[in-house]
Design a protein around this motif. Sequence first.
Motif, PDB file in Angstrom:
ATOM      1  N   ILE A  73       0.849  -1.178   0.000  1.00  0.00           N
ATOM      2  CA  ILE A  73       0.000   0.000   0.000  1.00  0.00           C
ATOM      3  C   ILE A  73       0.893   1.239   0.000  1.00  0.00           C
ATOM      4  CG2 ILE A  73      -1.913  -1.151   1.160  1.00  0.00           C
ATOM      5  CD1 ILE A  73      -1.021   0.097   3.765  1.00  0.00           C
ATOM      6  N   TYR A  74       0.430   2.277  -0.676  1.00  0.00           N
ATOM      7  CA  TYR A  74       1.202   3.510  -0.750  1.00  0.00           C
ATOM      8  C   TYR A  74       0.252   4.688  -0.894  1.00  0.00           C
ATOM      9  CZ  TYR A  74       0.398   2.670  -5.736  1.00  0.00           C
ATOM     10  OH  TYR A  74      -0.191   2.415  -6.956  1.00  0.00           O
ATOM     11  N   LEU A  75       0.715   5.845  -0.413  1.00  0.00           N
ATOM     12  CA  LEU A  75      -0.096   7.055  -0.461  1.00  0.00           C
ATOM     13  C   LEU A  75      -0.198   7.586  -1.884  1.00  0.00           C
ATOM     14  CD1 LEU A  75       0.896   9.173   2.679  1.00  0.00           C
ATOM     15  CD2 LEU A  75      -1.381   8.329   2.105  1.00  0.00           C
ATOM     16  N   SER A  76      -1.385   8.091  -2.222  1.00  0.00           N
ATOM     17  CA  SER A  76      -1.615   8.682  -3.532  1.00  0.00           C
ATOM     18  C   SER A  76      -1.798  10.185  -3.381  1.00  0.00           C
ATOM     19  CB  SER A  76      -2.869   8.067  -4.177  1.00  0.00           C
ATOM     20  OG  SER A  76      -3.232   8.768  -5.338  1.00  0.00           O
ATOM     21  N   ARG A  77      -0.982  10.953  -4.051  1.00  0.00           N
ATOM     22  CA  ARG A  77      -1.104  12.413  -4.005  1.00  0.00           C
ATOM     23  C   ARG A  77      -2.433  12.877  -4.594  1.00  0.00           C
ATOM     24  NH1 ARG A  77       2.254  13.811  -0.136  1.00  0.00           N
ATOM     25  NH2 ARG A  77       4.374  13.000  -0.476  1.00  0.00           N
ATOM     26  N   LEU A  78      -2.879  12.158  -5.602  1.00  0.00           N
ATOM     27  CA  LEU A  78      -4.158  12.512  -6.223  1.00  0.00           C
ATOM     28  C   LEU A  78      -5.308  12.343  -5.232  1.00  0.00           C
ATOM     29  CD1 LEU A  78      -5.693  13.366  -8.772  1.00  0.00           C
ATOM     30  CD2 LEU A  78      -5.823  10.932  -9.406  1.00  0.00           C
ATOM     31  N   LEU A  79      -5.291  11.243  -4.486  1.00  0.00           N
ATOM     32  CA  LEU A  79      -6.341  11.023  -3.495  1.00  0.00           C
ATOM     33  C   LEU A  79      -6.233  12.030  -2.342  1.00  0.00           C
ATOM     34  CD1 LEU A  79      -6.468   7.116  -3.284  1.00  0.00           C
ATOM     35  CD2 LEU A  79      -8.165   8.644  -4.301  1.00  0.00           C
ATOM     36  N   GLU A  80      -5.031  12.447  -2.018  1.00  0.00           N
ATOM     37  CA  GLU A  80      -4.866  13.472  -0.994  1.00  0.00           C
ATOM     38  C   GLU A  80      -5.469  14.796  -1.454  1.00  0.00           C
ATOM     39  OE1 GLU A  80      -0.935  12.345   1.618  1.00  0.00           O
ATOM     40  OE2 GLU A  80      -0.623  13.324  -0.317  1.00  0.00           O
ATOM     41  N   CYS A  81      -5.236  15.153  -2.703  1.00  0.00           N
ATOM     42  CA  CYS A  81      -5.840  16.381  -3.253  1.00  0.00           C
ATOM     43  C   CYS A  81      -7.357  16.274  -3.282  1.00  0.00           C
ATOM     44  CB  CYS A  81      -5.293  16.655  -4.648  1.00  0.00           C
ATOM     45  SG  CYS A  81      -3.541  17.051  -4.694  1.00  0.00           S
ATOM     46  N   TYR A  82      -7.853  15.092  -3.650  1.00  0.00           N
ATOM     47  CA  TYR A  82      -9.305  14.853  -3.671  1.00  0.00           C
ATOM     48  C   TYR A  82      -9.895  15.007  -2.266  1.00  0.00           C
ATOM     49  CZ  TYR A  82     -13.650  12.139  -3.936  1.00  0.00           C
ATOM     50  OH  TYR A  82     -14.938  11.709  -3.836  1.00  0.00           O
ATOM     51  N   ALA A  83      -9.188  14.483  -1.251  1.00  0.00           N
ATOM     52  CA  ALA A  83      -9.669  14.592   0.127  1.00  0.00           C
ATOM     53  C   ALA A  83      -9.684  16.049   0.579  1.00  0.00           C
ATOM     54  CB  ALA A  83      -8.797  13.752   1.055  1.00  0.00           C
ATOM     55  N   VAL A  84      -8.648  16.811   0.224  1.00  0.00           N
ATOM     56  CA  VAL A  84      -8.597  18.229   0.605  1.00  0.00           C
ATOM     57  C   VAL A  84      -9.752  18.998  -0.034  1.00  0.00           C
ATOM     58  CG1 VAL A  84      -7.259  20.357   0.393  1.00  0.00           C
ATOM     59  CG2 VAL A  84      -6.113  18.230   1.028  1.00  0.00           C
ATOM     60  N   CYS A  85     -10.012  18.736  -1.314  1.00  0.00           N
ATOM     61  CA  CYS A  85     -11.131  19.407  -1.996  1.00  0.00           C
ATOM     62  C   CYS A  85     -12.463  19.031  -1.362  1.00  0.00           C
ATOM     63  CB  CYS A  85     -11.124  19.043  -3.483  1.00  0.00           C
ATOM     64  SG  CYS A  85      -9.699  19.668  -4.397  1.00  0.00           S
ATOM     65  N   THR A  86     -12.613  17.765  -1.003  1.00  0.00           N
ATOM     66  CA  THR A  86     -13.852  17.316  -0.361  1.00  0.00           C
ATOM     67  C   THR A  86     -14.044  17.990   0.984  1.00  0.00           C
ATOM     68  OG1 THR A  86     -13.573  15.160  -1.448  1.00  0.00           O
ATOM     69  CG2 THR A  86     -15.156  15.288   0.352  1.00  0.00           C
ATOM     70  N   ILE A  87     -12.958  18.139   1.741  1.00  0.00           N
ATOM     71  CA  ILE A  87     -13.043  18.813   3.040  1.00  0.00           C
ATOM     72  C   ILE A  87     -13.461  20.266   2.866  1.00  0.00           C
ATOM     73  CG2 ILE A  87     -11.676  19.602   5.003  1.00  0.00           C
ATOM     74  CD1 ILE A  87      -9.994  17.035   4.688  1.00  0.00           C
ATOM     75  N   ILE A  88     -12.901  20.928   1.872  1.00  0.00           N
ATOM     76  CA  ILE A  88     -13.245  22.341   1.623  1.00  0.00           C
ATOM     77  C   ILE A  88     -14.719  22.478   1.265  1.00  0.00           C
ATOM     78  CG2 ILE A  88     -12.839  24.300   0.082  1.00  0.00           C
ATOM     79  CD1 ILE A  88      -9.918  23.393  -0.091  1.00  0.00           C
ATOM     80  N   VAL A  89     -15.202  21.601   0.377  1.00  0.00           N
ATOM     81  CA  VAL A  89     -16.618  21.646  -0.021  1.00  0.00           C
ATOM     82  C   VAL A  89     -17.521  21.378   1.175  1.00  0.00           C
ATOM     83  CG1 VAL A  89     -18.384  20.539  -1.443  1.00  0.00           C
ATOM     84  CG2 VAL A  89     -16.137  21.027  -2.416  1.00  0.00           C
ATOM     85  N   ALA A  90     -17.142  20.392   1.998  1.00  0.00           N
ATOM     86  CA  ALA A  90     -17.954  20.058   3.177  1.00  0.00           C
ATOM     87  C   ALA A  90     -18.007  21.225   4.149  1.00  0.00           C
ATOM     88  CB  ALA A  90     -17.394  18.817   3.859  1.00  0.00           C
ATOM     89  N   LEU A  91     -16.875  21.894   4.344  1.00  0.00           N
ATOM     90  CA  LEU A  91     -16.849  23.041   5.251  1.00  0.00           C
ATOM     91  C   LEU A  91     -17.656  24.214   4.697  1.00  0.00           C
ATOM     92  CD1 LEU A  91     -13.112  22.987   6.413  1.00  0.00           C
ATOM     93  CD2 LEU A  91     -15.135  22.332   7.738  1.00  0.00           C
TER      94      LEU A  91
END
Length: 416
Positions: A31-49
């Motif tokens: 398993i490894y971290l995905s920068r794309l998924l990290e960006c997706y999570a940040v955008c989702t957090i912004i929209v949720a807030l």
Amino acid sequence: MDIVESLIALNTCMQIGALTQWLVDGKKGKIYLSRLLECYAVCTIIVALVLLLYGIFTYDDDFHKSGNDIGHTVDYIQIIGIRVAHAVTILEAFLQRHSQSLFVKQVREIDRIFECSLNVDVDNRALRTQLIRRGIIMLAIYLASELFILFAKFLVKDRHFSIYWLFYLLPFFICGLRYFQIFVAITIVRQRLDKLLLTLNELNLLNSKQKQATNSNSNTNIKFISQTLPIYETSEYLHRHYDMENPDMKRLLIIRDLYNRLWESTCTLNRDFGISILINVGNDFISITSNCYWIFLNFKGYSATFNDFLQIASSAVWSVPHVFNVLILALLCDRTAQKTTAIALGLHRIETNIWNDNHNTVIEQFSLQLLHQKLVFSAAGFFDINCTLLYAIAGATTTYLIILIQFHMSENRVTS
């Protein structure tokens, strides 16, 4: 089957819900971290807030399904509660993304010790089948309840509800997915505790088998030791040496180590999901209380019509997924925590020689470990998750429902 391979389907769903930023290499099992998924999570957090702040500072009638002031307030609190739970859940998942990999590494190491040191197969294939079946059942409950609510509101021609329902639906399913992720993590720990208990119950320290390797070198060891130690000390040393070579004693020491590792995994789990559990349980409490209040209002103006029945039924069905979440969480955590007591009872049922100091010392140390390393699941340390949580929620719901009813009666008196 590796634990990561058994959770690929769940990991994919969590990636869609921005609850994990880890990708799985199916061929290598890494398993490894995905920068794309990290960006997706940040955008989702912004929209949720943004949606959360919009809901807090905008009191739009389109988001309410009530015709009275207290009903507006109850609906407002309910929609804000689910948005807060959604935003906090995604934010915690993002901040704890490294700790998620730690939990997987701990489980992998535990499985390796089970298979290599205890020769116990941890059946992750059966675990995957079990989790898929439970996931389908949970999804069916969610979908059935939401479709019934939408159908009931459509029949009673509630024009404001559809917008309210759409803004409620997405955070509701993301929080449900987070709940299922928590259920899976607890189930993984519980399954390994079951294996540990089964292995412990098979031990018999009296059944001491001499090792061939020890026997072949015993004369050399005795000759060497007798040159440096008195006769009494030599016999005592050999007794302890052979006693610790007992295969069941070795297995008991491995079981001690495995329990310690499972306890550490539980601490990791509490750290990963503590805030989510706290916020989501609080949101479930708000939803249950709100729908109980609506059931009271509908019964108060009940005129035995089909629309009145649908209103009561939709409010009751609305509470079902929230009650389901809290019920399964409390029962699962409580039964997993009780495994500590079961292991302690199994430890003291082992057949041993009461005059054997080595056996008694190991058992005493393991008993103290079980006493001080109890498995506890908590909501970020605010309260423990067990069956007493159900009683606490029932009592609090009754208390706040009475308060809402009193406010409603006061409002009616002022209006009249």
